[in-house]
Enzyme design. Structure first.
Site, PDB file in Angstrom:
ATOM      1  N   GLU B  62      59.902  81.399   6.117  1.00  0.00           N
ATOM      2  CA  GLU B  62      60.399  80.680   5.848  1.00  0.00           C
ATOM      3  C   GLU B  62      60.965  80.315   4.281  1.00  0.00           C
ATOM      4  O   GLU B  62      61.417  79.364   3.594  1.00  0.00           O
ATOM      5  CB  GLU B  62      59.246  79.657   5.705  1.00  0.00           C
ATOM      6  CG  GLU B  62      58.830  79.418   7.251  1.00  0.00           C
ATOM      7  CD  GLU B  62      58.362  80.606   7.810  1.00  0.00           C
ATOM      8  OE1 GLU B  62      57.585  81.317   6.936  1.00  0.00           O
ATOM      9  OE2 GLU B  62      57.858  80.181   9.283  1.00  0.00           O
ATOM     10  N   PHE B  87      54.412  75.728   7.344  1.00  0.00           N
ATOM     11  CA  PHE B  87      55.658  76.329   6.612  1.00  0.00           C
ATOM     12  C   PHE B  87      56.991  75.655   6.978  1.00  0.00           C
ATOM     13  O   PHE B  87      57.550  76.650   6.103  1.00  0.00           O
ATOM     14  CB  PHE B  87      55.909  76.950   8.303  1.00  0.00           C
ATOM     15  CG  PHE B  87      54.753  77.801   8.806  1.00  0.00           C
ATOM     16  CD1 PHE B  87      53.130  77.873   8.351  1.00  0.00           C
ATOM     17  CD2 PHE B  87      54.227  77.355  10.303  1.00  0.00           C
ATOM     18  CE1 PHE B  87      52.076  78.621   9.117  1.00  0.00           C
ATOM     19  CE2 PHE B  87      53.033  78.058  10.848  1.00  0.00           C
ATOM     20  CZ  PHE B  87      52.270  78.249   9.806  1.00  0.00           C
TER      21      PHE B  87
END
Lengths: 287, 319
Positions: B62, B87
């Site tokens: 991410e 995330f």
């Protein structure tokens, strides 16, 4: 036409990189704050790129055909600012404003939209982020089938940041052969030598195993730099990395290869000696 | 406006995101979507099927996804980066701060599976802090749509504004009750039910709970106004000050920690303009646990009954 056009003669390029080193010392003497070692070590690479290799126009910093340049290690900002000013992106006099309030020359490069310094695409300071940005830009250009090339300067200690290895994977996965990463391999970080702080070696093998094409060069040798940047544009489906062996503080004897010069400016006395060692050039100082 | 409280249409907000993305993709060749290995869950796989060349897989990374998105924006694209809330906001916070918010990049973060309502996955996957994290960032627009239709509109319209967005939605099917042809403007809240005794300022999943609470309170003679504050930043100060003036009591309702989210955002406005008694319906400074959406909303005090209790408890504080 840019105000200060490109330089083709290697001797003149060397003279420009010496002038940029003098500018770095003078900027740091005025600001009394900032990084000495990294900027001095990178002066030759910045000169080679900005005065010869990059397709840029300082009069039109956002021209569509430009090559994109990203700096992932924002703390070496003085070498970038001096180079941009010498290339005509802004007046040399502004170099006096490094790290000053209300100025555009922020301690770490600030985005164009916030501080308005031409030639800077995006903020840099928190380490490890620049390569992801460069890869994204390279993917975007490939989607549009554009020929622009993307360059990204990273530190060697910076490669301890995990995000860089994510980006190294992404670059190879997406076959960004329009991307050249330059690792400023000076084997120094704030706390000491790289293998003492957190070992990275063998670095070349790591890049090869991640699917990159690797070049090695003396990053303080203009002849070698002129040659190497021609080789990294090959459209062979692989991203390219140049591991450029440099010396932190190069050009100033008492700073050279000494990690203690990572994050501090010279005092007036040290500055005077440094400027004596870096002989004046035909380009002239800004102070 | 009337609502079918007995048998509402149920639809996934994340499907609203996916359907809007596909329309955007057809309209604008510069729309690109980044996938972080959860493209089936966040439904970006539907965009991938239609526009495979504009779907960029970055794997389970991410932090890299946010940076790659920033680079795509530099190259003139309009990137959508999508992941589960924790995330999408928590893990890559520094990347969002420097490369998207500070740099004012035209990147749209679309966070699915937000809040405690994600249920059985448990606390690690229940993003209850993401609004707080995104709201403190200058230049960031933060939106929490309340149903499928509003998620669709928010996603469709976010490309009309140049700059970073955080749009937050959910996994499960939830009532789809807003008018799909309604005017939707970022920073302009909608009054769904009028009322004079108390104002319920809700967003996301809690808007439906607030509507149900208001309907029940009406039967008991309490008139509860319901405001859908879909945009938390920039917040609609005008509608809040007016509601505080007219009702004298404000209860915020959200699927988020009570710190830093809607409760804080509304309090910040009222304390400067017209302080009135306030209380929260939110998760009270604790992590969640596994369970169904309904079980968790009841246990952690963010459902219709919690709203009704808070209203009754606070009515006596009114001047």
């Amino acid at each position: 036409m840019s105000k200060n056009p490109k330089i083709t003669d290697v001797n003149e390029l060397n003279e420009m990189s010496r002038q940029i080193r003098r500018d770095i010392i003078n900027m740091l003497l005025i600001s009394k704050s900032g990084h000495s070692g990294g900027p001095l070590g990178l002066a030759d690479i910045f000169t080679a790129l900005y005065f010869n290799k990059l397709n840029i126009n300082s009069e039109k910093p956002e021209m569509e055909e430009r090559d994109y340049f990203f700096l992932s290690i924002g703390h070496v900002a003085p070498v970038w600012y001096a180079t941009l000013a010498r290339r005509g992106y802004f007046e040399l006099d502004e170099l006096k404003t490094l790290r000053k309030v209300n100025g555009r020359l922020q301690g770490h490069p600030a985005p164009l939209k916030t501080h308005g310094l031409p030639g800077i695409e995006i903020a840099s300071g928190s380490l490890g982020q620049g390569l992801s940005i460069a890869v994204g830009c390279a993917i975007g250009l490939k989607l549009d089938k554009k020929p622009n090339h993307v360059y990204c300067v990273n530190g060697d200690g910076e490669l301890q940041e995990g995000q860089l290895w994510e980006a190294i994977m992404t670059a190879a996965h997406h076959k960004t052969d329009n991307l050249t990463m330059i690792v400023d391999f000076n084997d120094c970080q704030i706390d000491g030598r790289i293998p003492e702080v957190m070992n990275l070696y063998p670095l070349k093998d790591k890049f090869i195993s991640f699917g990159w094409e690797v070049f090695e060069v003396d990053g303080n040798n203009m002849n070698e730099l002129m040659e190497i940047f021609e080789k990294t544009k090959m459209p062979n489906g692989k991203p390219k990395v140049i591991i450029a062996k440099t010396f932190m503080g190069n050009g100033v004897s008492f700073m050279k290869d000494d990690h203690r010069w990572h994050g501090v400016p010279p005092n007036p006395e040290q500055g005077k000696i440094a400027l004596e060692e870096l002989a004046p050039t035909k380009f002239g100082d800004f102070v | 406006m009337t609502f079918d409280l007995i048998n509402p249409e149920l639809k996934e907000t994340r499907q609203g995101f996916a359907d809007a993305l596909i329309e955007l993709g057809a309209e604008n060749p510069n729309i690109v979507v980044l996938g972080g290995d959860v493209s089936g869950s966040v439904k970006t796989s539907l965009f991938k099927e239609k526009f495979p060349e504009r779907f960029i897989s970055v794997g389970i990374a991410e932090q890299d996804m946010m940076g790659t998105a920033a680079g795509l924006a530099v190259a003139g694209k309009i990137p959508f980066a999508s992941a589960y809330g924790e995330f999408a906001a928590g893990r890559p916070f520094d990347q969002i701060r420097q490369s998207l918010a500070y740099s004012e990049m035209n990147v749209k973060i679309c966070a699915s599976h937000c809040g405690i309502s994600v249920g059985p996955d448990g606390a690690t996957h229940q993003s209850l802090e993401d609004v707080a994290l995104m709201r403190v960032l200058p230049h960031m627009t933060v939106v929490t749509p309340c149903d499928y239709n509003e998620t669709f509109l928010a996603v469709k319209k976010c490309v009309e504004v140049n700059g970073p967005f955080y749009i937050r939605f959910y996994r499960d099917k939830t009532p789809n009750f807003t008018d799909k042809n309604a005017t939707f403007q970022f920073g302009k809240a909608n009054t769904l039910i009028d009322g004079n005794d108390v104002t319920l300022v809700a967003n996301g999943l809690l808007v439906w709970e607030a509507i149900k609470a208001s309907e029940q309170l009406k039967k008991e003679g309490i008139s509860a106004r319901v405001i859908n504050m879909h945009t938390i930043k920039p917040i609609d100060s005008e509608i809040l000050v007016k509601a505080a003036n007219e009702t004298g009591l404000v209860i915020t309702c959200e699927d988020h920690q009570k710190h830093g989210g809607l409760f804080s955002a509304v309090a910040e406005v009222l304390v400067q303009n017209n302080p009135v008694p306030m209380d929260y319906v939110a998760v009270n400074d604790t992590f969640g646990e596994s369970g169904t959406m309904e079980e968790l909303m009841a246990k952690y005090g963010i459902d219709k009954n919690a709203i009704i209790n808070k209203v009754k408890k606070n009515l006596k504080r009114k001047k």
